[in-house]
Scaffold this active site. Structure first.
Site, PDB file in Angstrom:
ATOM      1  CE  LYS A   9     -22.239  66.652  42.916  1.00  0.00           C
ATOM      2  NZ  LYS A   9     -23.202  67.370  41.918  1.00  0.00           N
ATOM      3  CG  HIS A  52     -23.602  61.660  48.782  1.00  0.00           C
ATOM      4  ND1 HIS A  52     -23.742  60.917  47.489  1.00  0.00           N
ATOM      5  CD2 HIS A  52     -24.900  62.287  48.807  1.00  0.00           C
ATOM      6  CE1 HIS A  52     -25.147  60.958  47.119  1.00  0.00           C
ATOM      7  NE2 HIS A  52     -25.643  61.617  47.559  1.00  0.00           N
ATOM      8  CE  LYS A  64     -28.368  59.840  48.200  1.00  0.00           C
ATOM      9  NZ  LYS A  64     -29.034  60.505  49.322  1.00  0.00           N
ATOM     10  CG  ASP A 104     -48.798  48.201  40.274  1.00  0.00           C
ATOM     11  OD1 ASP A 104     -47.674  48.758  40.774  1.00  0.00           O
ATOM     12  OD2 ASP A 104     -49.732  47.995  40.982  1.00  0.00           O
ATOM     13  CB  ALA A 162     -36.927  59.848  34.636  1.00  0.00           C
ATOM     14  CG  ASP A 166     -22.044  58.523  46.366  1.00  0.00           C
ATOM     15  OD1 ASP A 166     -22.527  59.802  45.759  1.00  0.00           O
ATOM     16  OD2 ASP A 166     -21.853  58.330  47.054  1.00  0.00           O
ATOM     17  CG  HIS A 167     -25.640  62.443  42.663  1.00  0.00           C
ATOM     18  ND1 HIS A 167     -26.566  62.017  43.738  1.00  0.00           N
ATOM     19  CD2 HIS A 167     -25.178  63.896  42.847  1.00  0.00           C
ATOM     20  CE1 HIS A 167     -26.513  63.474  44.297  1.00  0.00           C
ATOM     21  NE2 HIS A 167     -25.717  64.384  44.220  1.00  0.00           N
TER      22      HIS A 167
END
Length: 458
Positions: free
Chosen positions: A181, A239, A147, A90, A20, A176-177
């Site tokens: 890209k 990935h 993920k 929590d 974050a 899925d970063h």
């Protein structure tokens, strides 16, 4: 309703975590600075720490200033911080979600126009989903899930079917970063918009395909998670399989999200079964020296930190072409790339090579043959090298992966996200390979830190 309702806010579970701080808030600031957020957009960070709004915003300010790509002013940063709220709870306690709902209502946040971002470990996915469902906080909201999506196929299925009890399929976004890209997205343009590659992207001209994701770092503070997953689940199953599917897929019908995902799915369905009795010819597992001394790692761990895997795709385009996927930690260099090795015309020269560089540099390099100047017929290899990220203007104007993914979710564009059938098919394939490895091989090669992995690598 989906696609009509504008996204008016995002709730980040795990709002005090590294993801974050380092990625999500700088990305949201970039979108804000570029006027990509709706008027009245609000951000709620959810965490266990006892922060006041003022304390939380002060923390976010430092990260935004350090990691945003867009030029900032004090005024712009303060306007952004005014959008941010902190809620302490929590996340494991499903009885606390009524309080979160009351907080959202007081903040005038309609759940129909919200994104819930699960920036937490997989163990928290189920209690968060159950809490939101129990307190009726989903409605037509979207959910973005980091993920790893489950540590096994069985766990992934449980998480998915639990999510489906309160989110519609079109509102579930598996992140899925890598798919955000720049150069991963550019692979399709390179393949389908250049006649020089479009006609030769097949088994008749390509000798092999390599997809590499090398890291110099070790497991660091992730030892507890990593020791349960390993490189296969952490990198290959998501990935690298996603990249492979983009490199190998047929041209989508119309480049819509649905068409792109359908083309990728056909690749996963066409993966050739590995001959289990020859598993060592298709899979090499390694572990870096010193891994057993890492924090939260079992002292007798057999978890792999390096994988080299050779696959084939059974269809008319790719029959017989090996796809070699490699990933590892504590290696010589940090580098992610796709290497297309073209066949040589004859024995006199090397085949051409196309390298698609993903990180740390982004760009394309093409190696080809010419006559060596001053000779009659000697051939030498030369390169054309385009480094896209080396150009300041490109770096400034290219969205970060998470920035691009958050915006795509807001726009209900799923083309940059993993789909459930991709996750399911890749897990099934990996499970079969792991089962064969344990039965017929179980070899784990120890390699030196700072090397290129085991000497046995494919």
């Amino acid at each position: 309703m989906n696609g009509i309702m504008k996204t008016k806010g995002i709730v980040i579970f795990g709002g005090t975590g590294d993801l974050a701080y380092r990625k999500l808030f700088p990305s949201l600031f970039n979108l804000f600075s570029l006027n990509q957020l709706e008027d009245g957009f609000q951000i709620v960070g959810v965490g266990r720490r006892g922060f006041t709004n003022h304390q939380y915003r002060d923390i976010i300010k430092d990260w935004v200033i350090k990691f945003s790509r867009v030029a900032h002013t004090e005024e712009k940063v303060e306007l952004f911080l005014d959008m941010i709220h902190y809620y302490e709870m929590d996340m494991n306690d499903i009885n606390m979600y009524d309080g979160l709902g009351e907080f959202l209502r007081k903040s005038n946040l309609n759940t129909d126009s919200l994104i819930y971002y699960y920036a937490v470990s997989p163990q928290l996915f189920a209690p968060i989903t159950d809490g939101l469902k129990l307190s009726n906080l989903t409605n037509d909201a979207k959910v973005m899930i980091e993920k790893p999506f489950g540590e096994t196929l069985e766990l992934a299925e449980k998480l998915y079917f639990n999510l489906k009890t309160c989110f519609s399929d079109e509102n579930i976004f598996h992140i899925d970063h890598y798919l955000g890209k720049e150069m991963i997205i550019n692979i399709m343009t390179l393949r389908f918009s250049n006649a020089v590659f479009y006609g030769i992207w097949n088994k008749d001209f390509i000798e092999s395909v390599e997809i590499n994701a090398y890291e110099t770092l070790g497991v660091d503070s992730r030892g507890g998670y990593y020791d349960k997953s390993g490189a296969l689940a952490d990198m290959i199953q998501n990935h690298l399989f996603q990249i492979m599917s983009i490199v190998a897929m047929e041209k989508p019908v119309d480049f819509s999200s649905a068409s792109i995902k359908a083309s990728q799915s056909e690749v996963f369905k066409s993966l050739k079964k590995i001959d289990f009795r020859k598993i060592d010819e298709s899979l090499v597992m390694g572990q870096y020296k010193g891994y057993l001394e890492e924090s939260k790692v079992s002292k007798d761990s057999k978890t792999e930190t390096f994988v080299s895997m050779k696959l084939e795709i059974e269809n008319d385009r790719w029959n017989g072409v090996p796809f070699i996927l490699r990933t590892g930690k504590k290696l010589e260099r940090r580098e992610s790339e796709v290497v297309i090795n073209f066949k040589a015309i004859d024995d006199r020269e090397k085949g051409n090579t196309l390298v698609i560089k993903i990180q740390p540099d982004e760009g394309v390099k093409f190696d080809f043959n010419i006559k060596k100047p001053g000779t009659e017929n000697s051939i030498q290899e030369v390169s054309m090298d385009f480094c896209q990220s080396c150009i300041l203007e490109n770096r400034m104007n290219t969205p970060e992966a998470y920035e691009r993914l958050i915006k795509a979710c807001m726009d209900s564009d799923k083309s940059l996200f993993s789909m459930w059938d991709h996750i399911e098919l890749s897990w099934k394939y990996i499970n079969e390979i792991v089962s064969a490895y344990k039965k017929y091989s179980n070899k784990l090669f120890i390699y030196e830190q700072g090397s290129l992995g085991p000497a046995e690598s494919l």
